[in-house]
Scaffold this motif. Structure first.
Motif, short mmCIF file in Angstrom:
data_model
loop_
_atom_site.label_atom_id
_atom_site.label_comp_id
_atom_site.label_asym_id
_atom_site.label_seq_id
_atom_site.Cartn_x
_atom_site.Cartn_y
_atom_site.Cartn_z
N THR A 33 0.85 -1.17 0.00
CA THR A 33 0.00 0.00 0.00
C THR A 33 0.89 1.24 0.00
O THR A 33 1.87 1.29 0.73
N TYR A 52 -3.95 0.61 -2.48
CA TYR A 52 -3.37 -0.72 -2.52
C TYR A 52 -2.98 -1.00 -3.97
O TYR A 52 -3.83 -1.04 -4.86
N TRP A 102 -1.69 -3.45 4.35
CA TRP A 102 -2.71 -2.41 4.26
C TRP A 102 -2.92 -1.79 5.62
O TRP A 102 -3.29 -2.48 6.58
#
Length: 121
Positions: A33, A52, A102
């Motif tokens: 990310t 992402y 993430w």
């Protein structure tokens, strides 16, 4: 070694626009990310936007949603932040960051040097 280099900051009047760029090098960034954070003097680092890279999923901080857009150019290994309808409260140093996985927290593994955005009233 992963390197992130931001550019595009400057001085702009309220209501104006800027586009920040972040050139990434040193890795493929598969499963990563990438994000933009900002920090004003005397304040904590604030999440702005992230993407992402494998699926282009995005998320925005409440204070910028509807005004800022995160995007990328894979051929140029570049992440962008298009900032429209700028407000004086957007004034901050803006940082590009990358992490494997993430998260929107400021716990990213790699950080750029920052680029200053100043919005005058």
């Amino acid at each position: 070694q992963v390197q992130l280099v931001e550019s595009g900051g400057g001085l702009v009047q309220a209501g104006g626009s800027l586009r920040l760029s972040c050139v990434a090098s040193g890795g493929t960034f598969s499963g990563y990310t990438m994000a933009w954070f900002r920090q004003a003097p005397g304040q904590e680092r604030e999440f702005v936007a992230c993407m992402y890279l494998s699926g282009s999923s995005t998320r925005y901080g409440d204070s910028v949603k509807g005004r800022f857009t995160i995007s990328r150019d894979n051929a140029k290994n570049t992440l962008y932040l298009q900032m429209n309808s700028l407000k004086p409260e957007d004034t901050a140093a803006y940082y590009c960051a990358a992490v494997h996985g993430w998260t929107t927290a400021p716990v990213y593994d790699y950080w750029g040097q920052g680029t200053q955005v100043t919005v005058s009233s």
